[in-house]
Motif scaffolding. Sequence first.
Motif, PDB file in Angstrom:
ATOM      1  N   THR A 100      48.292  26.878 116.006  1.00  0.00           N
ATOM      2  CA  THR A 100      48.127  28.090 115.196  1.00  0.00           C
ATOM      3  C   THR A 100      46.821  27.987 114.417  1.00  0.00           C
ATOM      4  N   TYR A 101      46.008  29.041 114.465  1.00  0.00           N
ATOM      5  CA  TYR A 101      44.718  29.056 113.792  1.00  0.00           C
ATOM      6  C   TYR A 101      44.794  29.932 112.540  1.00  0.00           C
ATOM      7  N   ASN A 102      43.828  29.725 111.644  1.00  0.00           N
ATOM      8  CA  ASN A 102      43.709  30.527 110.419  1.00  0.00           C
ATOM      9  C   ASN A 102      42.325  31.134 110.336  1.00  0.00           C
ATOM     10  N   ILE A 103      42.255  32.353 109.811  1.00  0.00           N
ATOM     11  CA  ILE A 103      40.974  32.987 109.535  1.00  0.00           C
ATOM     12  C   ILE A 103      41.083  33.707 108.196  1.00  0.00           C
ATOM     13  N   GLU A 104      40.054  33.608 107.395  1.00  0.00           N
ATOM     14  CA  GLU A 104      40.063  34.258 106.084  1.00  0.00           C
ATOM     15  C   GLU A 104      40.088  35.776 106.239  1.00  0.00           C
ATOM     16  N   LYS A 105      40.902  36.430 105.415  1.00  0.00           N
ATOM     17  CA  LYS A 105      40.981  37.896 105.477  1.00  0.00           C
ATOM     18  C   LYS A 105      39.648  38.540 105.130  1.00  0.00           C
ATOM     19  N   LYS A 120      33.904  41.013 110.786  1.00  0.00           N
ATOM     20  CA  LYS A 120      32.872  41.814 110.132  1.00  0.00           C
ATOM     21  C   LYS A 120      31.646  42.043 111.024  1.00  0.00           C
ATOM     22  N   ASN A 121      31.490  41.229 112.059  1.00  0.00           N
ATOM     23  CA  ASN A 121      30.367  41.401 112.986  1.00  0.00           C
ATOM     24  C   ASN A 121      30.748  42.210 114.213  1.00  0.00           C
ATOM     25  N   ALA A 122      31.924  42.859 114.146  1.00  0.00           N
ATOM     26  CA  ALA A 122      32.417  43.712 115.229  1.00  0.00           C
ATOM     27  C   ALA A 122      32.784  42.922 116.482  1.00  0.00           C
ATOM     28  N   GLU A 123      32.979  41.614 116.342  1.00  0.00           N
ATOM     29  CA  GLU A 123      33.409  40.800 117.476  1.00  0.00           C
ATOM     30  C   GLU A 123      34.936  40.809 117.550  1.00  0.00           C
ATOM     31  N   GLU A 124      35.457  40.860 118.774  1.00  0.00           N
ATOM     32  CA  GLU A 124      36.893  40.972 118.982  1.00  0.00           C
ATOM     33  C   GLU A 124      37.478  39.660 119.487  1.00  0.00           C
ATOM     34  N   MET A 125      38.669  39.365 119.001  1.00  0.00           N
ATOM     35  CA  MET A 125      39.421  38.200 119.481  1.00  0.00           C
ATOM     36  C   MET A 125      40.800  38.665 119.927  1.00  0.00           C
ATOM     37  N   LYS A 126      41.194  38.294 121.147  1.00  0.00           N
ATOM     38  CA  LYS A 126      42.521  38.613 121.657  1.00  0.00           C
ATOM     39  C   LYS A 126      43.474  37.520 121.204  1.00  0.00           C
ATOM     40  N   VAL A 127      44.458  37.909 120.388  1.00  0.00           N
ATOM     41  CA  VAL A 127      45.326  36.928 119.755  1.00  0.00           C
ATOM     42  C   VAL A 127      46.752  37.449 119.704  1.00  0.00           C
ATOM     43  N   LYS A 128      47.617  36.641 119.152  1.00  0.00           N
ATOM     44  CA  LYS A 128      48.973  37.029 118.763  1.00  0.00           C
ATOM     45  C   LYS A 128      49.102  36.696 117.278  1.00  0.00           C
ATOM     46  N   VAL A 129      49.124  37.743 116.422  1.00  0.00           N
ATOM     47  CA  VAL A 129      49.195  37.529 114.981  1.00  0.00           C
ATOM     48  C   VAL A 129      50.570  36.977 114.615  1.00  0.00           C
ATOM     49  N   ILE A 130      50.574  35.861 113.887  1.00  0.00           N
ATOM     50  CA  ILE A 130      51.829  35.212 113.494  1.00  0.00           C
ATOM     51  C   ILE A 130      52.231  35.608 112.082  1.00  0.00           C
ATOM     52  N   GLU A 131      51.259  35.576 111.148  1.00  0.00           N
ATOM     53  CA  GLU A 131      51.579  35.849 109.744  1.00  0.00           C
ATOM     54  C   GLU A 131      50.308  36.274 109.018  1.00  0.00           C
ATOM     55  N   THR A 148      48.936  36.332 105.139  1.00  0.00           N
ATOM     56  CA  THR A 148      49.173  35.946 103.748  1.00  0.00           C
ATOM     57  C   THR A 148      48.205  36.710 102.847  1.00  0.00           C
ATOM     58  N   ASP A 149      48.171  36.333 101.568  1.00  0.00           N
ATOM     59  CA  ASP A 149      47.265  37.000 100.629  1.00  0.00           C
ATOM     60  C   ASP A 149      45.809  36.709 100.939  1.00  0.00           C
ATOM     61  N   THR A 150      45.520  35.566 101.558  1.00  0.00           N
ATOM     62  CA  THR A 150      44.127  35.168 101.776  1.00  0.00           C
ATOM     63  C   THR A 150      43.763  34.913 103.239  1.00  0.00           C
ATOM     64  N   HIS A 151      44.760  34.648 104.107  1.00  0.00           N
ATOM     65  CA  HIS A 151      44.453  34.265 105.486  1.00  0.00           C
ATOM     66  C   HIS A 151      45.341  35.024 106.479  1.00  0.00           C
ATOM     67  N   ILE A 152      44.881  34.995 107.724  1.00  0.00           N
ATOM     68  CA  ILE A 152      45.649  35.517 108.849  1.00  0.00           C
ATOM     69  C   ILE A 152      45.913  34.363 109.805  1.00  0.00           C
ATOM     70  N   LYS A 153      47.179  34.133 110.106  1.00  0.00           N
ATOM     71  CA  LYS A 153      47.556  33.069 111.034  1.00  0.00           C
ATOM     72  C   LYS A 153      47.786  33.675 112.416  1.00  0.00           C
ATOM     73  N   TYR A 154      47.240  33.034 113.444  1.00  0.00           N
ATOM     74  CA  TYR A 154      47.346  33.593 114.794  1.00  0.00           C
ATOM     75  C   TYR A 154      47.283  32.488 115.837  1.00  0.00           C
ATOM     76  N   LYS A 155      47.703  32.861 117.040  1.00  0.00           N
ATOM     77  CA  LYS A 155      47.541  31.999 118.211  1.00  0.00           C
ATOM     78  C   LYS A 155      46.607  32.694 119.192  1.00  0.00           C
ATOM     79  N   LYS A 156      45.816  31.910 119.870  1.00  0.00           N
ATOM     80  CA  LYS A 156      44.943  32.485 120.880  1.00  0.00           C
ATOM     81  C   LYS A 156      45.788  33.035 122.025  1.00  0.00           C
ATOM     82  N   PHE A 157      45.458  34.234 122.452  1.00  0.00           N
ATOM     83  CA  PHE A 157      46.258  34.863 123.507  1.00  0.00           C
ATOM     84  C   PHE A 157      46.196  34.080 124.812  1.00  0.00           C
ATOM     85  N   SER A 158      45.093  33.371 124.999  1.00  0.00           N
ATOM     86  CA  SER A 158      44.956  32.585 126.230  1.00  0.00           C
ATOM     87  C   SER A 158      45.765  31.296 126.186  1.00  0.00           C
ATOM     88  N   ASN A 159      46.300  30.969 124.988  1.00  0.00           N
ATOM     89  CA  ASN A 159      47.080  29.732 124.864  1.00  0.00           C
ATOM     90  C   ASN A 159      48.156  29.953 123.798  1.00  0.00           C
TER      91      ASN A 159
END
Length: 283
Positions: free
Chosen positions: A58-63, A29-40, A42-53
């Motif tokens: 696996t990390y989670n961030i609220e939708k 929402k702050n227009a900041e970008e993260m380079k990732v690989k989206v894994i899944e 869900t209804d409430t979260h986005i699961k991803y891995k950092k592209f650098s690792n």
Amino acid sequence: MKAYIQLLVIIALLGWGSKAMAQDIIIDKNAEEMKVKVIEITDTHIKYKKFSNLDGPTYNIEKAKVFKIKYEKGGEEIITPNVPPQTPASTAGQGEFKEVEHVTRITDPTLRKNNYEFGIRAEGSLSYLKYSKDYDTFGALTGVGAFFEAYNGKRSYTLVGFALTHTWSVYTYPDEHYDLKMNRLAFDIYMGDRGSWKEYIYSKTGARFYFPLNASLTNLNEDIDVKKYANWMVVGWYTEVGFTYKKLDVGAQFTWVLTDLFKSDYGGGGTGWDIGLTCAYRF
């Protein structure tokens, strides 16, 4: 041997380069970008891995904190429609933010699972029946039925639909000391809008067709031959406006009956109107 080693190095570099390009980008929402690989997602979260690792945790961030995702193959998806905030001192990116605002306006409605909805409905109305120039009466009309509505897209406001309702009506003729009971099928075909003005307001307008099934004079214990006295179809204009909350619709409806219920051989007449309330549940 030297040529073989050089070939292995070139293949490794090409593999690393294609891997470097295969990345998803999450924009918050702050227009900041993260380079990732989206894994899944869900209804409430986005699961991803950092592209650098990519082999790391696996990390989670609220939708709710994510504006959109840009995928590695070039597509993008709006997760939570919103305009990224601008700092008061910054005006260089105003054109970009205006473009995002335009995209947000288009994708503002709730994303539907399908382009269509269906459900059940009930109605209750005060009904007015004008039998002849000097003879009219009021009655009550109730009905239950089902409906189907299709949208122009999963995020579209506009809809077209039809409904089939079994109605029961009773008209009182005090001067004649009897009541007229009638069963009819009501078929509605309409266009409508859901949420373009306010997200909790809906409206529909179209045509209603009544098909008489049977009728009786209660106090006289007499059945009426509907095919003999009534026209096989009555046409009216149908309008409905109301409030919508999640899957529930509650509104007011009005039907103006335009053609005669009774055949001209038996005096004609039978126009009128119905005004009342309707309730529907959409699956």
